[in-house]
Design a protein around this motif. Sequence first.
Motif, mmCIF file in Angstrom:
data_model
loop_
_atom_site.group_PDB
_atom_site.id
_atom_site.type_symbol
_atom_site.label_atom_id
_atom_site.label_comp_id
_atom_site.label_asym_id
_atom_site.label_seq_id
_atom_site.Cartn_x
_atom_site.Cartn_y
_atom_site.Cartn_z
ATOM 1 N N SER A 174 -12.899 -2.665 -8.754
ATOM 2 C CA SER A 174 -11.856 -1.965 -7.996
ATOM 3 C C SER A 174 -12.360 -1.569 -6.612
ATOM 4 C CB SER A 174 -11.400 -0.730 -8.771
ATOM 5 O OG SER A 174 -10.411 -0.029 -8.046
ATOM 6 N N SER B 70 -5.129 -4.500 -1.264
ATOM 7 C CA SER B 70 -4.679 -3.290 -0.566
ATOM 8 C C SER B 70 -4.633 -2.098 -1.519
ATOM 9 C CB SER B 70 -3.298 -3.501 0.061
ATOM 10 O OG SER B 70 -2.270 -3.471 -0.902
ATOM 11 N N LEU B 71 -4.497 -2.388 -2.819
ATOM 12 C CA LEU B 71 -4.444 -1.342 -3.846
ATOM 13 C C LEU B 71 -5.758 -1.212 -4.605
ATOM 14 C CD1 LEU B 71 -0.895 -2.270 -5.179
ATOM 15 C CD2 LEU B 71 -1.475 -0.199 -3.914
ATOM 16 N N GLU C 233 5.782 -1.725 -6.555
ATOM 17 C CA GLU C 233 5.650 -0.535 -7.399
ATOM 18 C C GLU C 233 4.934 -0.863 -8.713
ATOM 19 O OE1 GLU C 233 8.670 0.298 -4.409
ATOM 20 O OE2 GLU C 233 8.426 -1.372 -5.800
ATOM 21 N N PRO D 175 -4.984 -2.387 4.489
ATOM 22 C CA PRO D 175 -3.670 -1.747 4.394
ATOM 23 C C PRO D 175 -3.014 -1.443 5.736
ATOM 24 C CG PRO D 175 -5.420 -0.222 3.763
ATOM 25 C CD PRO D 175 -6.044 -1.564 3.880
ATOM 26 N N ALA E 148 1.287 -1.293 -8.024
ATOM 27 C CA ALA E 148 0.638 0.006 -7.784
ATOM 28 C C ALA E 148 0.289 0.704 -9.087
ATOM 29 C CB ALA E 148 1.538 0.892 -6.928
ATOM 30 N N ALA F 261 -10.899 -3.007 -3.105
ATOM 31 C CA ALA F 261 -10.408 -2.118 -2.042
ATOM 32 C C ALA F 261 -11.144 -2.366 -0.734
ATOM 33 C CB ALA F 261 -10.561 -0.660 -2.469
ATOM 34 N N ARG G 82 3.359 4.571 -7.043
ATOM 35 C CA ARG G 82 2.787 4.221 -8.349
ATOM 36 C C ARG G 82 3.625 4.764 -9.499
ATOM 37 N NH1 ARG G 82 -1.761 6.510 -11.516
ATOM 38 N NH2 ARG G 82 -2.782 4.789 -12.624
ATOM 39 N N HIS H 295 0.823 -1.208 0.000
ATOM 40 C CA HIS H 295 0.000 0.000 0.000
ATOM 41 C C HIS H 295 0.860 1.262 0.000
ATOM 42 C CE1 HIS H 295 -3.828 2.048 0.489
ATOM 43 N NE2 HIS H 295 -3.299 2.803 1.419
ATOM 44 N N GLU I 64 -1.954 -8.092 -1.342
ATOM 45 C CA GLU I 64 -1.331 -6.967 -2.026
ATOM 46 C C GLU I 64 -2.302 -6.348 -3.032
ATOM 47 O OE1 GLU I 64 2.204 -8.570 -3.752
ATOM 48 O OE2 GLU I 64 3.012 -9.243 -1.843
#
Length: 377
Positions: A343, A281-282, A259, A352, A262, A347, A174, A170, A278
């Motif tokens: 999305s 969390s994004l 990265e 996170p 993200a 989320a 990005r 998190h 993961e």
Amino acid sequence: MRVVLTGGGTGGHIYPALAIAEQLKADKPETEFLYIGGKRGLENSIVPAAGLPFETLDITGFRRSLSADNVKTVLRFMRGVQISSQLLEKFKPDVVVGTGGYVCGPVVYAAHKLRIPTLIHEQNAIPGLTNRFLSRYVNTVAVSFDGTQGQFPKARRVMYSGNPRATTVHRADREEGFGLLGLPSGTPIALVVGGSIGAKAINEAMLQIVPEIAGMPETHFVYVTGKRYYEEAKRSLDEAPWTPPANLHVLPYVERMPEVLAASTLVVSRAGASFLAEVTSLGIPSVLIPSPNVTNNHQEVNARALEDEGAAIVITERELSGGRLFAAVEAIVRDDYLRTRMSERSASLGKPDSARILAAELGKLAVRAKAIRRGAL
């Protein structure tokens, strides 16, 4: 605070432990660590690279059928408890944390016998054999999936924490992800990955849809083959009667996955619990192809938990084909409403702050243990 971490075999057990260490170090820079892993697992390269003091045990798991090897496993376990006790008495930890894998068994059990506070973390929706065994001895069991607390009926305390790897990812930048891939900021990215080694079934389906990718030039497909399959995939692409499209990027491995994640718009992957933590969390939509080669088919159970909430499309390996995979990817990429909805649901499943929750619990366990030793409780 002095903390012993133990977990091994796969990255799914190791990276959560390192995420906990990262959080504890951020909260209290003076925290000291010792990591105890197995002699044969990935922890032998990952943990020293992370800069943590590292010791190993020679430990193996039980076979699920009658086997003379199980006698050796019992003897290794007993020897592992003895060696773990020696390491713990020397290091004198305030708390011991187990994140799964066979090596946790002797380490956490030895800590229990020495009256050192213990916490185990279960990444999967179906708990592993080692954590089921340890749950009756530890102070706290932490679970990644809400609703799975009942899987540990003999535990003293069970808490929903999420997976601490979510906290690490998190925090990822990005923009660095776009830079690592050499793509302009904001480029739509479909990340296809089967793990560090790779997944043969995903690779085969992915190679089938390469000609179709050319019809989606606005989306860049980052196809991570895994080190084992990279040369084979490159050879298949080189020998194909068509030229690979410019929006296809083939890589053997991604060193800085947080990265790249993200920066991703969509992920196609297996359904390992840490990776799903993961992804959620994004808030990334996903197409999940669970590995059938895991204990209790736990990856499909993990994947269905996301699918049931509208965060993922699940394709089992027996159903997988190039056409099925492309249809799922295209549906998400081209339908703005569906992608946005997925999305949001992804989320909503993310946690996170997981590493912070676990760090707080460990702090409480350590403080309580010190109070008991002083006679204050």
